[in-house]
Design a protein around this motif. Structure first.
Motif, PDB file in Angstrom:
ATOM      1  N   MET A  68       6.843 -26.337  89.966  1.00 47.04           N
ATOM      2  CA  MET A  68       7.159 -26.741  91.336  1.00 47.04           C
ATOM      3  C   MET A  68       6.004 -26.440  92.287  1.00 47.04           C
ATOM      4  O   MET A  68       5.720 -27.222  93.201  1.00 47.04           O
ATOM      5  N   THR A  69       5.332 -25.320  92.076  1.00 46.47           N
ATOM      6  CA  THR A  69       4.201 -24.970  92.939  1.00 46.47           C
ATOM      7  C   THR A  69       3.054 -25.952  92.765  1.00 46.47           C
ATOM      8  O   THR A  69       2.446 -26.416  93.742  1.00 46.47           O
ATOM      9  N   GLU A  70       2.759 -26.305  91.515  1.00 50.97           N
ATOM     10  CA  GLU A  70       1.615 -27.172  91.242  1.00 50.97           C
ATOM     11  C   GLU A  70       1.919 -28.655  91.433  1.00 50.97           C
ATOM     12  O   GLU A  70       1.037 -29.418  91.849  1.00 50.97           O
ATOM     13  N   SER A  71       3.144 -29.061  91.124  1.00 50.16           N
ATOM     14  CA  SER A  71       3.452 -30.493  91.104  1.00 50.16           C
ATOM     15  C   SER A  71       4.496 -30.920  92.128  1.00 50.16           C
ATOM     16  O   SER A  71       4.612 -32.105  92.436  1.00 50.16           O
ATOM     17  N   GLY A  72       5.304 -29.980  92.620  1.00 49.19           N
ATOM     18  CA  GLY A  72       6.251 -30.286  93.674  1.00 49.19           C
ATOM     19  C   GLY A  72       7.507 -31.009  93.254  1.00 49.19           C
ATOM     20  O   GLY A  72       8.378 -31.283  94.089  1.00 49.19           O
ATOM     21  N   ARG A  73       7.654 -31.307  91.955  1.00 53.75           N
ATOM     22  CA  ARG A  73       8.846 -32.012  91.496  1.00 53.75           C
ATOM     23  C   ARG A  73       8.965 -31.890  89.972  1.00 53.75           C
ATOM     24  O   ARG A  73       8.004 -31.523  89.286  1.00 53.75           O
ATOM     25  N   ILE A  74      10.141 -32.200  89.461  1.00 58.13           N
ATOM     26  CA  ILE A  74      10.391 -32.289  88.023  1.00 58.13           C
ATOM     27  C   ILE A  74      11.220 -33.544  87.812  1.00 58.13           C
ATOM     28  O   ILE A  74      12.269 -33.716  88.443  1.00 58.13           O
ATOM     29  N   ASP A  75      10.753 -34.421  86.956  1.00 57.83           N
ATOM     30  CA  ASP A  75      11.472 -35.668  86.696  1.00 57.83           C
ATOM     31  C   ASP A  75      12.176 -35.671  85.347  1.00 57.83           C
ATOM     32  O   ASP A  75      13.256 -36.259  85.227  1.00 57.83           O
ATOM     33  N   VAL A  76      11.572 -35.046  84.365  1.00 58.32           N
ATOM     34  CA  VAL A  76      12.146 -35.052  83.016  1.00 58.32           C
ATOM     35  C   VAL A  76      12.010 -33.668  82.401  1.00 58.32           C
ATOM     36  O   VAL A  76      10.936 -33.058  82.443  1.00 58.32           O
ATOM     37  N   LEU A  77      13.113 -33.181  81.839  1.00 60.97           N
ATOM     38  CA  LEU A  77      13.095 -31.957  81.039  1.00 60.97           C
ATOM     39  C   LEU A  77      13.473 -32.330  79.615  1.00 60.97           C
ATOM     40  O   LEU A  77      14.546 -32.893  79.382  1.00 60.97           O
ATOM     41  N   GLY A 123      17.696 -35.886  94.045  1.00 63.31           N
ATOM     42  CA  GLY A 123      18.683 -36.935  93.822  1.00 63.31           C
ATOM     43  C   GLY A 123      18.382 -37.768  92.603  1.00 63.31           C
ATOM     44  O   GLY A 123      18.880 -38.890  92.449  1.00 63.31           O
ATOM     45  N   SER A 124      17.579 -37.211  91.689  1.00 65.07           N
ATOM     46  CA  SER A 124      17.209 -37.930  90.476  1.00 65.07           C
ATOM     47  C   SER A 124      16.665 -36.948  89.455  1.00 65.07           C
ATOM     48  O   SER A 124      16.311 -35.814  89.781  1.00 65.07           O
ATOM     49  N   GLY A 125      16.577 -37.416  88.214  1.00 67.89           N
ATOM     50  CA  GLY A 125      16.013 -36.598  87.150  1.00 67.89           C
ATOM     51  C   GLY A 125      16.689 -36.902  85.833  1.00 67.89           C
ATOM     52  O   GLY A 125      17.727 -37.571  85.785  1.00 67.89           O
ATOM     53  N   ARG A 126      16.096 -36.408  84.782  1.00 65.13           N
ATOM     54  CA  ARG A 126      16.618 -36.686  83.450  1.00 65.13           C
ATOM     55  C   ARG A 126      16.435 -35.462  82.559  1.00 65.13           C
ATOM     56  O   ARG A 126      15.346 -34.895  82.485  1.00 65.13           O
ATOM     57  N   ILE A 127      17.519 -35.070  81.901  1.00 67.37           N
ATOM     58  CA  ILE A 127      17.487 -33.970  80.935  1.00 67.37           C
ATOM     59  C   ILE A 127      17.698 -34.577  79.558  1.00 67.37           C
ATOM     60  O   ILE A 127      18.686 -35.282  79.324  1.00 67.37           O
ATOM     61  N   ILE A 128      16.765 -34.319  78.661  1.00 65.85           N
ATOM     62  CA  ILE A 128      16.825 -34.855  77.301  1.00 65.85           C
ATOM     63  C   ILE A 128      16.916 -33.678  76.345  1.00 65.85           C
ATOM     64  O   ILE A 128      15.972 -32.883  76.229  1.00 65.85           O
ATOM     65  N   ASN A 129      18.055 -33.545  75.689  1.00 65.70           N
ATOM     66  CA  ASN A 129      18.271 -32.448  74.761  1.00 65.70           C
ATOM     67  C   ASN A 129      18.117 -32.936  73.327  1.00 65.70           C
ATOM     68  O   ASN A 129      18.819 -33.858  72.900  1.00 65.70           O
ATOM     69  N   VAL A 130      17.178 -32.334  72.604  1.00 66.11           N
ATOM     70  CA  VAL A 130      16.935 -32.730  71.214  1.00 66.11           C
ATOM     71  C   VAL A 130      17.904 -31.972  70.329  1.00 66.11           C
ATOM     72  O   VAL A 130      17.788 -30.760  70.127  1.00 66.11           O
ATOM     73  N   SER A 131      18.866 -32.695  69.810  1.00 66.12           N
ATOM     74  CA  SER A 131      19.880 -32.140  68.934  1.00 66.12           C
ATOM     75  C   SER A 131      19.496 -32.448  67.487  1.00 66.12           C
ATOM     76  O   SER A 131      18.381 -32.178  67.065  1.00 66.12           O
ATOM     77  N   LEU A 166      25.496 -37.290  90.645  1.00 65.59           N
ATOM     78  CA  LEU A 166      24.355 -36.788  91.410  1.00 65.59           C
ATOM     79  C   LEU A 166      23.070 -37.549  91.105  1.00 65.59           C
ATOM     80  O   LEU A 166      22.004 -37.200  91.612  1.00 65.59           O
ATOM     81  N   GLY A 167      23.165 -38.583  90.258  1.00 68.18           N
ATOM     82  CA  GLY A 167      21.979 -39.377  89.935  1.00 68.18           C
ATOM     83  C   GLY A 167      21.098 -38.769  88.871  1.00 68.18           C
ATOM     84  O   GLY A 167      19.924 -39.156  88.739  1.00 68.18           O
ATOM     85  N   ILE A 168      21.640 -37.824  88.107  1.00 71.45           N
ATOM     86  CA  ILE A 168      20.868 -37.145  87.063  1.00 71.45           C
ATOM     87  C   ILE A 168      21.439 -37.533  85.699  1.00 71.45           C
ATOM     88  O   ILE A 168      22.646 -37.420  85.475  1.00 71.45           O
ATOM     89  N   ASP A 169      20.578 -38.012  84.795  1.00 72.21           N
ATOM     90  CA  ASP A 169      20.998 -38.429  83.462  1.00 72.21           C
ATOM     91  C   ASP A 169      20.817 -37.301  82.453  1.00 72.21           C
ATOM     92  O   ASP A 169      19.858 -36.514  82.541  1.00 72.21           O
ATOM     93  N   VAL A 170      21.722 -37.237  81.489  1.00 70.41           N
ATOM     94  CA  VAL A 170      21.595 -36.313  80.359  1.00 70.41           C
ATOM     95  C   VAL A 170      21.661 -37.144  79.081  1.00 70.41           C
ATOM     96  O   VAL A 170      22.606 -37.915  78.887  1.00 70.41           O
ATOM     97  N   VAL A 171      20.656 -36.988  78.235  1.00 71.73           N
ATOM     98  CA  VAL A 171      20.528 -37.786  77.019  1.00 71.73           C
ATOM     99  C   VAL A 171      20.407 -36.854  75.818  1.00 71.73           C
ATOM    100  O   VAL A 171      19.731 -35.828  75.879  1.00 71.73           O
TER     101      VAL A 171
END
Length: 286
Positions: A68-77, A123-131, A166-171
């Motif tokens: 967050m300090t360096e980039s100011g946002r997170i779009d994908v985890l 109000g956006s973002g994506r969490i991708i969990n490798v199962s 909330l506009g956040i996807d989980v895959v």
């Protein structure tokens, strides 16, 4: 502004391949692993490499703060960190079982908790969990590993419906057999835990199938491309099965009653063990 991605378990295999692919597609990538030296090839590409243990609260807090300090946002985890400690349920210590849950489930969950305030603010973002396909199927001598994958998928499904408004996807990504360090490491742990005692014969035969090249593994790049699609699709699917044999395994589990599937698993295990033993014998005689 470049999209920002965090990828855990990035020192090798799927995590390293995913970090490279997202970087090539214009993401500002933070590749995360315990072994910083193993990520040197990623750093030479301009990928940000971060040493962090997903079971360490301090490491995860510092990781998110840095991004967050360096980039100011997170779009994908991309929660990819994980391992398989194989062995008979009777043999695996509860300390080791807890450790596997800490890495495979609670580490991913805690990182979700830390990034979610930022995703909600955007109000956006994506969490991708490798199962794994192992979240739907099962096999002998891997009870604790499969338990973690079942748990990760249950958590992911609940999280998806919580965050959709909330506009956040989980895959969820379900890899099948992928050519990584996982099979050999799992085979070594299996022998260390159950290589002697009541399950020794079973364990030795199964370890042979894990450590041999049975010709059924896909490249990590196959999984990385699927993760890339999940990260960039306008409306991603909830689940993606990827890798050789993944879809067939899931279809078989869906079609067959439990007892019939049990027989399939045992029969397949026996066949693979026989093939692996023959290959090992030929290699020894070469």
């Amino acid at each position: 502004m470049a999209r920002v991605a965090i990828v855990t378990g990035a020192s090798a295999g799927i995590g390293a391949a995913t970090s490279r692919l997202l970087h090539e597609r214009g993401f500002r990538v933070y590749a995360v692993a315990r072994r910083l030296d193993r990520m040197a090839p990623l750093a030479t590409l301009g990928i940000h490499t971060v040493r962090a243990d997903v079971t360490s609260e301090a490491d995860l807090v510092a990781l998110v703060d840095r991004v967050m300090t360096e980039s100011g946002r997170i779009d994908v985890l991309v929660n990819n960190a994980g391992y398989g400690s194989f062995g008979a349920v009777e043999d695996v210590s509860l300390d080791e079982a807890r450790r596997q849950f800490e890495v495979n489930v609670f580490g991913a969950a805690r990182l979700c908790q830390l990034v979610l305030p930022h995703l909600r603010a955007q109000g956006s973002g994506r969490i991708i969990n490798v199962s794994s396909v192992g979240a739907r199927m099962y096999e002998p001598l891997a009870g604790w590993y499969h338990s973690t994958k079942y748990a990760l998928e249950g958590l992911s499904d609940c999280l998806r419906v919580e965050l959709e408004p909330l506009g956040i996807d989980v895959v969820i990504i379900r890899p099948g057999g992928i050519e990584t360090e996982f099979p050999a490491a799992a085979g070594e742990r299996l022998l260390a835990i159950s290589g002697d005692g009541a399950y020794a014969d079973y364990a030795r035969r199964y370890a042979l199938t894990l450590t041999s090249d049975a010709g059924v593994l896909s490249s990590p790049s196959v999984a990385a491309r699927t993760i890339g699609r999940a990260a960039t699709a306008r409306r991603p699917r909830a689940r993606y099965a990827v890798g050789r044999g993944a879809k067939a395994a899931l279809v078989a589990r869906w079609l067959l009653p439990d007892r019939a599937y049990d027989r399939l698993v045992i029969g397949l295990f026996t066949a693979l063990a026989t093939i692996a033993a023959r290959r090992a014998k030929r290699s020894a005689g070469a």
